[in-house]
Design a protein around this motif. Structure first.
Motif, mmCIF file in Angstrom:
data_model
loop_
_atom_site.group_PDB
_atom_site.id
_atom_site.type_symbol
_atom_site.label_atom_id
_atom_site.label_comp_id
_atom_site.label_asym_id
_atom_site.label_seq_id
_atom_site.Cartn_x
_atom_site.Cartn_y
_atom_site.Cartn_z
ATOM 1 N N ALA A 195 0.925 -1.377 -0.094
ATOM 2 C CA ALA A 195 -0.127 0.131 -0.119
ATOM 3 C C ALA A 195 0.966 1.092 -0.005
ATOM 4 C CB ALA A 195 -1.156 -0.030 1.284
ATOM 5 N N LYS A 244 3.652 2.263 2.629
ATOM 6 C CA LYS A 244 4.050 1.311 3.690
ATOM 7 C C LYS A 244 5.040 0.281 3.179
ATOM 8 C CE LYS A 244 -1.090 1.590 6.166
ATOM 9 N NZ LYS A 244 -2.140 0.784 6.421
ATOM 10 N N SER A 254 -4.753 -11.041 8.277
ATOM 11 C CA SER A 254 -5.737 -9.762 7.801
ATOM 12 C C SER A 254 -6.504 -10.850 6.754
ATOM 13 C CB SER A 254 -4.886 -8.835 7.566
ATOM 14 O OG SER A 254 -4.081 -8.942 6.180
ATOM 15 N N LYS A 270 -11.885 -4.500 1.167
ATOM 16 C CA LYS A 270 -12.210 -3.276 2.262
ATOM 17 C C LYS A 270 -11.399 -2.571 2.110
ATOM 18 C CE LYS A 270 -12.910 -6.413 6.378
ATOM 19 N NZ LYS A 270 -12.120 -7.184 7.729
ATOM 20 N N GLU A 289 -8.725 -0.720 3.196
ATOM 21 C CA GLU A 289 -7.830 -1.502 3.569
ATOM 22 C C GLU A 289 -6.867 -2.349 3.026
ATOM 23 O OE1 GLU A 289 -10.293 -1.650 5.568
ATOM 24 O OE2 GLU A 289 -10.095 -3.112 7.339
ATOM 25 N N ASP A 290 -7.348 -3.021 1.551
ATOM 26 C CA ASP A 290 -6.639 -3.760 1.085
ATOM 27 C C ASP A 290 -6.342 -3.151 -0.015
ATOM 28 O OD1 ASP A 290 -9.294 -6.279 1.761
ATOM 29 O OD2 ASP A 290 -7.361 -6.228 2.442
ATOM 30 N N THR A 291 -6.807 -2.146 -0.792
ATOM 31 C CA THR A 291 -6.260 -1.472 -0.986
ATOM 32 C C THR A 291 -4.709 -1.429 -1.499
ATOM 33 O OG1 THR A 291 -8.413 0.612 -1.167
ATOM 34 C CG2 THR A 291 -5.570 1.442 -2.673
ATOM 35 N N SER A 308 -14.351 3.557 -0.591
ATOM 36 C CA SER A 308 -16.049 3.202 0.472
ATOM 37 C C SER A 308 -17.033 4.018 0.314
ATOM 38 C CB SER A 308 -15.039 3.853 1.980
ATOM 39 O OG SER A 308 -15.464 4.910 1.665
#
Length: 123
Positions: A39, A42, A62, A86, A88-90, A123
């Motif tokens: 990501a 990160k 996760s 989700k 956050e999976d981007t 989202s």
């Protein structure tokens, strides 16, 4: 072995995508295959691994219960089915190959990497 990841895209939260990793070159079935993702801002992280014959799989905590990995050695292809996505999976998702005899292979043993495919979950 050369790897080509595909199947990424833009999807709404709760949606699904299936990534593919096509391999060419040396015998596909001689490698443990893995998916990793990175990501923005990160470090790269492990997502999944699948054994040479597909009988063994390992998923990151996760993604357990949402993602599944499989392979078709006759087609020299590995898959990552992603459900209940989700935001956050981007990430950019990479496939990789390891010749290690350890299970699951340490990330440092993945010597061959695909170019990555972008997955964006809104989202």
């Amino acid at each position: 072995v050369q790897l080509q990841a595909s199947g990424g895209g833009l999807v709404q939260a709760g949606g699904s995508l299936r990534l593919s990793c096509a391999a060419s070159g040396r015998a596909f079935s001689s490698y443990v295959m893995g998916w990793f993702r990175q990501a923005p801002g990160k470090e790269r992280e492990f997502v999944s691994a699948i054994g040479r014959l597909g009988g063994s799989t390992r998923l990151a905590d996760s993604v357990k219960g949402r993602f599944a990995t499989s392979r078709d050695n006759a087609k020299n292809t590995m898959y990552l089915l992603m459900n209940s996505l989700k935001p956050e999976d981007t990430a950019v998702y990479f496939c990789a190959a390891s010749g290690s005899s350890y299970w699951p292979p340490p990330e440092r043993t993945y010597n061959y990497w695909g170019q990555g495919t972008q997955v964006t979950v809104s989202s």
